[in-house]
Scaffold this active site. Structure first.
Site, short mmCIF file in Angstrom:
data_model
loop_
_atom_site.label_atom_id
_atom_site.label_comp_id
_atom_site.label_asym_id
_atom_site.label_seq_id
_atom_site.Cartn_x
_atom_site.Cartn_y
_atom_site.Cartn_z
N HIS A 1 0.84 -1.19 0.00
CA HIS A 1 0.00 0.00 0.00
C HIS A 1 0.88 1.26 0.00
O HIS A 1 2.10 1.18 0.18
CB HIS A 1 -1.01 0.01 1.15
CG HIS A 1 -0.49 0.39 2.49
ND1 HIS A 1 -1.29 0.94 3.47
CD2 HIS A 1 0.75 0.30 3.03
CE1 HIS A 1 -0.58 1.15 4.55
NE2 HIS A 1 0.65 0.79 4.32
N CYS B 1 5.69 6.42 4.63
CA CYS B 1 4.51 5.65 4.19
C CYS B 1 3.99 6.16 2.84
O CYS B 1 3.12 5.54 2.24
CB CYS B 1 3.39 5.74 5.22
SG CYS B 1 3.86 5.04 6.81
N HIS C 1 5.03 0.27 -0.17
CA HIS C 1 5.72 -0.63 0.77
C HIS C 1 4.66 -1.66 1.15
O HIS C 1 3.62 -1.74 0.49
CB HIS C 1 6.28 0.15 1.96
CG HIS C 1 5.24 0.78 2.83
ND1 HIS C 1 4.55 1.91 2.44
CD2 HIS C 1 4.73 0.43 4.02
CE1 HIS C 1 3.69 2.24 3.38
NE2 HIS C 1 3.77 1.36 4.35
N HIS D 1 2.93 -4.84 4.15
CA HIS D 1 2.75 -5.38 5.50
C HIS D 1 2.18 -6.79 5.47
O HIS D 1 1.48 -7.17 4.52
CB HIS D 1 1.77 -4.49 6.31
CG HIS D 1 2.23 -3.10 6.53
ND1 HIS D 1 3.26 -2.79 7.38
CD2 HIS D 1 1.82 -1.91 6.02
CE1 HIS D 1 3.45 -1.48 7.38
NE2 HIS D 1 2.60 -0.91 6.56
N ASP E 1 -5.36 -10.32 -0.19
CA ASP E 1 -4.11 -11.03 0.04
C ASP E 1 -3.23 -11.04 -1.21
O ASP E 1 -3.70 -11.39 -2.30
CB ASP E 1 -4.40 -12.47 0.48
CG ASP E 1 -3.14 -13.20 0.85
OD1 ASP E 1 -2.22 -12.57 1.41
OD2 ASP E 1 -3.05 -14.42 0.58
N HIS E 2 -1.95 -10.68 -1.03
CA HIS E 2 -0.98 -10.61 -2.13
C HIS E 2 -1.46 -9.61 -3.20
O HIS E 2 -1.25 -9.84 -4.40
CB HIS E 2 -0.71 -12.00 -2.73
CG HIS E 2 0.23 -12.80 -1.87
ND1 HIS E 2 -0.15 -13.33 -0.66
CD2 HIS E 2 1.56 -13.12 -2.01
CE1 HIS E 2 0.88 -13.96 -0.11
NE2 HIS E 2 1.92 -13.84 -0.91
N GLU F 1 -1.34 -3.81 11.76
CA GLU F 1 -0.57 -3.45 10.57
C GLU F 1 0.89 -3.85 10.77
O GLU F 1 1.57 -4.28 9.85
CB GLU F 1 -0.67 -1.95 10.33
CG GLU F 1 -0.11 -1.53 8.99
CD GLU F 1 -0.40 -0.07 8.69
OE1 GLU F 1 -1.42 0.21 8.05
OE2 GLU F 1 0.39 0.79 9.13
#
Lengths: 136, 136, 136, 136, 136, 136
Positions: free
Chosen positions: F15, F34, F40, F42, F80-81, F125
């Site tokens: 994100h 950020c 980047h 998480h 996801d991914h 997060e």
């Protein structure tokens, strides 16, 4: 120098620790509350480590998704939500201590892996008790 | 191939890091806030590993209940809820760094264990700082 | 409905539990090994929770980097690597139990935060002992 | 405002989920592998929370050592290293789901605690599945 | 016997796994959802271990504060809150698998450390997937 | 009194935090690292809690296997991914802060659950930063 890659999986099983060659008194003295004839159980945390050279075209020693599927197919399918003493042929005569479970899992997975890959098993029986095989 | 069995125990202690042969300035420069003369403290997580062959009649390298009692009796009784610098003869002259505490615990437990069993100590001083002795 | 945002920080401190109005015997009976006059210590895990409405232009209830800096500046600077009894004016007369430390931290941070934000403190003294203030 | 204090304890038990009023087919359809008639097991993580006012003379809502002993005496002694279905009168007719185990533990501990203290139970059946009672 | 000291640090990064010499079909078949051209990401847990003899005057193999600063300066500054594929020259041609990231970090830190100190890297890509370099 | 049941799932996503109505300078000042335009990422830990009355015939508030499948089907399949900013319609105009992601997940799951069940979302997060919605 080689790289080690590891995958953690979990299984929940019942077991009882005892030696059928011994009297109840001796089993109680040695195994204490782990000798409950009605069984008790654990959430086992299983960490499988494979050591080898990363493949230059993928950057993987071994795809951990493949390793996860292998552990699920060959280990968890026979141990998860089972009674180790009653449901598994491995522990008909072998006491299901964490040490023996780790060696059994190593023997199951060893024959599934490329001979060039080294295999190590770490098994947590509780948060504070765990075993490793081989030790080094 | 041998099996490693491990037991985690915890102790909560105060300590101060400094070298009495040095000036206050040098101790401050080297040990920073760990040199507070009024002490600070930690929850130490101690993992004791014993390596050997499982006994065929029990499936145990060593009963982890016995190992737990040994750690409690020989290590925790003298370190838990203590000031390592003031309450323990081990750290009268030895700086209680995690490295030195791990070596002291290894020396205490080594003499309690069968000579055929190998011994390793892992000690977490914080969640992110830990030591192992011996290193391999 | 409001959103809660939380930040975890850690501090390592020494303390001793006792009531100076009591005899040594009564302090030993009530506080046991926590009453060691030479102190013991802990790695405290501190979780600070702030409740409010996300700002539509940022999506933040409060920037957790700002909250982290606030905790470091107002709380950790006076508690980390300190002796709570000897180094902190808050515990000159107040017994540094986890309950009292949590209330002290709440009082410190409450005056730093916007009045529209609700504040909650969770403090782990050990992995298995923790407190929350306010309770709901 | 009140303070909540919590203590974590652990127990390892076997269980089987099923409704004796149902056919095997229905039990399999509803409970799946949790319905293994030979049982499976878990490491249960139990967190007991007590809410009240800190005593001004001790700084304690309740001594967590006392709470730990109470949990050990009243709960763990009957559940740890047991088969919940076979060894415990509580689950003769009650299905030992995490929800029901949490309510049983709440009922056991409620009668042991001062009426002015509020009680809450959190029970992890696995690392990723847990329940709380009461919910708020 | 030598002592190992370890420090854990964390970085949060985006990455994509693929081999530019392969077709999209082959990359999908080998890397699956890790091959998302828009990237995905992880919280990487990095554990750096240094092995050596404790200095008799400090009791340290190496000051873990110094090691933490070194990891932050040489590793986290270039990887934390970055896109490994786009922002780092190390992964222009090298697939950023956990194996390759660990080897890159080892090479970065190896040249910063005294030649008498041994270096090991452990890198968690997720809670359940991790790698170690060198493997022994 | 009602019972809360919770299930933890995980997803790994990329994100970037920024407000498209702002200048680059303002986005940098507010969101810092950020705001990396290359993204980047998480490992998000998602804990979904459902509150209700246990069904007397099953002992379940809700089968956690059903809840897990629902989370996987409705939430993880789209997050996801993935790159939250580029791959998800939810974050075309909404900044993917942890607060906003939690509210989005609550809205997705709310419409899938029985109206008599209460729903709560907890989203980590990082290990040290997490949010809850609703806050109480």
């Amino acid at each position: 120098m080689k790289v080690a890659v590891s995958r953690e999986e979990n299984f929940n099983a019942a077991h009882r620790l005892f030696n059928p060659a011994w009297t109840d008194e001796k089993n109680d003295a040695v195994f204490g509350k782990c000798n409950n004839p009605n069984f008790h159980g654990h959430n086992y945390r299983l960490i499988v480590t494979v050591v080898g050279d990363p493949d230059p075209s993928t950057g993987y020693v071994m795809d951990l998704k493949t390793l996860s599927e292998l552990i699920n197919d060959k280990v968890l399918r026979q141990f998860d939500h089972k009674n180790l003493n009653l449901d598994s042929p491995h522990f008909r005569r072998l006491n299901p201590t964490a040490e023996n479970i780790a060696v059994v899992i190593w023997n199951i997975l060893r024959k599934e892996l490329d001979i060039h890959l080294e295999l190590k098993i770490k098994l947590y029986e509780t948060e504070r008790n765990f075993v490793e095989y081989p030790a080094h």
